[in-house]
Design a protein around this motif. Sequence first.
Motif, mmCIF file in Angstrom:
data_model
loop_
_atom_site.group_PDB
_atom_site.id
_atom_site.type_symbol
_atom_site.label_atom_id
_atom_site.label_comp_id
_atom_site.label_asym_id
_atom_site.label_seq_id
_atom_site.Cartn_x
_atom_site.Cartn_y
_atom_site.Cartn_z
ATOM 1 N N GLU A 189 31.148 -34.631 -12.171
ATOM 2 C CA GLU A 189 32.054 -34.512 -13.316
ATOM 3 C C GLU A 189 33.207 -35.497 -13.211
ATOM 4 O OE1 GLU A 189 31.648 -32.220 -16.192
ATOM 5 O OE2 GLU A 189 29.753 -32.768 -15.221
ATOM 6 N N ASP A 190 33.709 -35.720 -12.002
ATOM 7 C CA ASP A 190 34.788 -36.695 -11.816
ATOM 8 C C ASP A 190 34.308 -38.107 -12.144
ATOM 9 O OD1 ASP A 190 36.461 -34.651 -10.971
ATOM 10 O OD2 ASP A 190 35.995 -34.946 -8.848
ATOM 11 N N ILE A 191 33.092 -38.429 -11.727
ATOM 12 C CA ILE A 191 32.543 -39.759 -12.007
ATOM 13 C C ILE A 191 32.284 -39.923 -13.501
ATOM 14 C CG2 ILE A 191 30.587 -41.296 -11.610
ATOM 15 C CD1 ILE A 191 30.337 -40.026 -8.811
ATOM 16 N N ARG A 192 31.761 -38.886 -14.136
ATOM 17 C CA ARG A 192 31.511 -38.961 -15.575
ATOM 18 C C ARG A 192 32.813 -39.112 -16.350
ATOM 19 N NH1 ARG A 192 29.553 -34.592 -17.909
ATOM 20 N NH2 ARG A 192 28.466 -35.683 -19.578
ATOM 21 N N SER A 193 33.878 -38.476 -15.884
ATOM 22 C CA SER A 193 35.179 -38.655 -16.525
ATOM 23 C C SER A 193 35.639 -40.104 -16.413
ATOM 24 C CB SER A 193 36.215 -37.722 -15.881
ATOM 25 O OG SER A 193 35.888 -36.367 -16.107
ATOM 26 N N GLY A 194 35.398 -40.704 -15.248
ATOM 27 C CA GLY A 194 35.740 -42.108 -15.077
ATOM 28 C C GLY A 194 34.930 -43.008 -15.996
ATOM 29 N N LEU A 195 33.655 -42.690 -16.169
ATOM 30 C CA LEU A 195 32.811 -43.479 -17.061
ATOM 31 C C LEU A 195 33.288 -43.390 -18.504
ATOM 32 C CD1 LEU A 195 29.261 -42.613 -15.638
ATOM 33 C CD2 LEU A 195 30.429 -44.830 -15.516
ATOM 34 N N ARG A 196 33.713 -42.192 -18.903
ATOM 35 C CA ARG A 196 34.187 -42.024 -20.282
ATOM 36 C C ARG A 196 35.495 -42.765 -20.529
ATOM 37 N NH1 ARG A 196 31.982 -36.660 -19.626
ATOM 38 N NH2 ARG A 196 33.991 -35.914 -18.837
ATOM 39 N N ALA A 197 36.244 -43.064 -19.458
ATOM 40 C CA ALA A 197 37.523 -43.768 -19.618
ATOM 41 C C ALA A 197 37.346 -45.270 -19.811
ATOM 42 C CB ALA A 197 38.412 -43.507 -18.400
ATOM 43 N N ILE A 198 36.144 -45.788 -19.583
ATOM 44 C CA ILE A 198 35.894 -47.218 -19.694
ATOM 45 C C ILE A 198 35.548 -47.558 -21.144
ATOM 46 C CG2 ILE A 198 34.424 -49.110 -18.919
ATOM 47 C CD1 ILE A 198 34.024 -47.548 -16.309
ATOM 48 N N PRO A 199 36.196 -48.559 -21.718
ATOM 49 C CA PRO A 199 35.913 -48.934 -23.113
ATOM 50 C C PRO A 199 34.444 -49.269 -23.324
ATOM 51 C CG PRO A 199 37.868 -50.075 -22.307
ATOM 52 C CD PRO A 199 37.232 -49.416 -21.125
ATOM 53 N N VAL A 200 33.904 -48.832 -24.431
ATOM 54 C CA VAL A 200 32.497 -49.078 -24.730
ATOM 55 C C VAL A 200 32.231 -50.569 -24.892
ATOM 56 C CG1 VAL A 200 32.778 -48.874 -27.228
ATOM 57 C CG2 VAL A 200 30.570 -48.316 -26.163
ATOM 58 N N THR A 201 33.272 -51.332 -25.188
ATOM 59 C CA THR A 201 33.087 -52.775 -25.351
ATOM 60 C C THR A 201 32.605 -53.429 -24.062
ATOM 61 O OG1 THR A 201 35.455 -53.054 -24.890
ATOM 62 C CG2 THR A 201 34.781 -52.986 -27.204
ATOM 63 N N GLN A 202 32.975 -52.857 -22.911
ATOM 64 C CA GLN A 202 32.511 -53.426 -21.649
ATOM 65 C C GLN A 202 31.006 -53.246 -21.481
ATOM 66 O OE1 GLN A 202 34.635 -52.901 -18.076
ATOM 67 N NE2 GLN A 202 36.651 -52.767 -19.033
ATOM 68 N N VAL A 203 30.514 -52.112 -21.919
ATOM 69 C CA VAL A 203 29.067 -51.879 -21.869
ATOM 70 C C VAL A 203 28.354 -52.822 -22.822
ATOM 71 C CG1 VAL A 203 27.248 -50.172 -22.186
ATOM 72 C CG2 VAL A 203 29.470 -49.472 -21.274
ATOM 73 N N GLU A 204 28.917 -52.976 -24.017
ATOM 74 C CA GLU A 204 28.301 -53.869 -25.000
ATOM 75 C C GLU A 204 28.285 -55.309 -24.494
ATOM 76 O OE1 GLU A 204 30.752 -53.153 -28.360
ATOM 77 O OE2 GLU A 204 29.752 -51.274 -28.916
ATOM 78 N N ALA A 205 29.359 -55.709 -23.820
ATOM 79 C CA ALA A 205 29.416 -57.069 -23.281
ATOM 80 C C ALA A 205 28.367 -57.257 -22.186
ATOM 81 C CB ALA A 205 30.810 -57.360 -22.742
ATOM 82 N N ALA A 206 28.198 -56.236 -21.339
ATOM 83 C CA ALA A 206 27.203 -56.321 -20.274
ATOM 84 C C ALA A 206 25.796 -56.407 -20.849
ATOM 85 C CB ALA A 206 27.333 -55.110 -19.354
ATOM 86 N N ARG A 207 25.526 -55.624 -21.905
ATOM 87 C CA ARG A 207 24.199 -55.671 -22.522
ATOM 88 C C ARG A 207 23.962 -57.000 -23.237
ATOM 89 N NH1 ARG A 207 21.632 -50.840 -23.099
ATOM 90 N NH2 ARG A 207 19.847 -52.226 -23.458
ATOM 91 N N SER A 208 25.046 -57.583 -23.750
ATOM 92 C CA SER A 208 24.904 -58.829 -24.505
ATOM 93 C C SER A 208 24.507 -60.001 -23.616
ATOM 94 C CB SER A 208 26.198 -59.160 -25.241
ATOM 95 O OG SER A 208 27.221 -59.516 -24.321
ATOM 96 N N ILE A 209 24.786 -59.909 -22.302
ATOM 97 C CA ILE A 209 24.410 -60.995 -21.395
ATOM 98 C C ILE A 209 23.081 -60.714 -20.700
ATOM 99 C CG2 ILE A 209 26.809 -61.655 -21.002
ATOM 100 C CD1 ILE A 209 26.688 -60.251 -18.299
ATOM 101 N N GLY A 210 22.385 -59.694 -21.185
ATOM 102 C CA GLY A 210 21.031 -59.453 -20.712
ATOM 103 C C GLY A 210 20.847 -58.352 -19.697
ATOM 104 N N LEU A 211 21.911 -57.640 -19.361
ATOM 105 C CA LEU A 211 21.774 -56.546 -18.398
ATOM 106 C C LEU A 211 21.136 -55.331 -19.064
ATOM 107 C CD1 LEU A 211 25.190 -56.639 -16.460
ATOM 108 C CD2 LEU A 211 22.979 -57.561 -15.738
ATOM 109 N N SER A 212 20.273 -54.650 -18.311
ATOM 110 C CA SER A 212 19.703 -53.407 -18.814
ATOM 111 C C SER A 212 20.760 -52.308 -18.751
ATOM 112 C CB SER A 212 18.493 -53.003 -17.969
ATOM 113 O OG SER A 212 18.897 -52.717 -16.632
ATOM 114 N N ALA A 213 20.448 -51.154 -19.350
ATOM 115 C CA ALA A 213 21.403 -50.041 -19.327
ATOM 116 C C ALA A 213 21.690 -49.620 -17.886
ATOM 117 C CB ALA A 213 20.842 -48.866 -20.132
ATOM 118 N N PHE A 214 20.638 -49.586 -17.048
ATOM 119 C CA PHE A 214 20.836 -49.208 -15.648
ATOM 120 C C PHE A 214 21.686 -50.241 -14.915
ATOM 121 C CE2 PHE A 214 19.497 -49.555 -11.193
ATOM 122 C CZ PHE A 214 19.765 -48.263 -10.749
#
Length: 231
Positions: free
Chosen positions: A116-141
Amino acid sequence: MEFDWSFLASGDTAGKLVSGLLTTLRLFGAAWLGGFLAALVIVGLRAIPFAPLGAFMRVFVEYHRNVPTVVQIMVWYFGMPQLLPDAWRAWINQGQSEFFFAAVALSLNVSAYFSEDIRSGLRAIPVTQVEAARSIGLSAFSAMRYVTLPQALRIGVPPLLNRSLILFKDTSLAMVIGVAELTYQVKAIENLTFRSFEVFAIATMTYLLLSLTIMGLGAWFGRRFPPAFKG
C-alpha cells in the motif's frame, strides 16, 4: 529498592542475551526482505487489469492489515501444518519450524502494508511520466521498473520506514510459538534470576537503541536518495 546487576557476569546469561538478539535480527531481516519482495509482487499483480485477481489481492491485503499479527503467527504455526501431507509435516517438525513460520507470517503481514505504501508512491507520480516512458518505446512493465517504481520507493521512504520499525518490534510476538528471540530469552532470564526490573531494563534499552539505528539508516537513505519528484 536495591538493584543487582551481577547476574550479567554469568556467561550463560550473556550467551542467552546475545543469542536472543541475533535471532531477533535474523527474524527481522528475513521478514523485511521477504515482505518487501512480496510487496513488489502484490503491486505488480494489482496492476494487471483482471478483476478476480485484483479482488483476491485486495482480500489478501485487508486480511493482513486487520487481523492481529499474533493471530497470523499462530495460524501459520498451528494451522498451516495441518493442511500438509504427513511426510511434509514430519520434515518441518524436524527443523526450526518456529522460526520459519514466524518469518513467513511476519513477511506476509508487512508485505500488505509495504504494498500500500508503494502504491501510494506510484499514485503520486504524474501520469505524464508514464506517457513519456511509453512514448520512447518502453513497455508498461519496463516503464514501471525503470521510471515509476524507483521514484515511488523514494517517495515512500517515510511510511516504509515507519512500518519497518513496527515490524522490528513485532518480532517479539514470535515468542508465543517458542522462537528464542530477545524477548523470549529475557523472560527466561527473568524466571531464573527474579531480577525483573534489571532484565527488562536491558531489553528496553536494546530495543530502543536498535529502533533508533533503523530510524537513522532510514533518514540517511532519504537524504542520500531524495525523490526526483515530490507529490
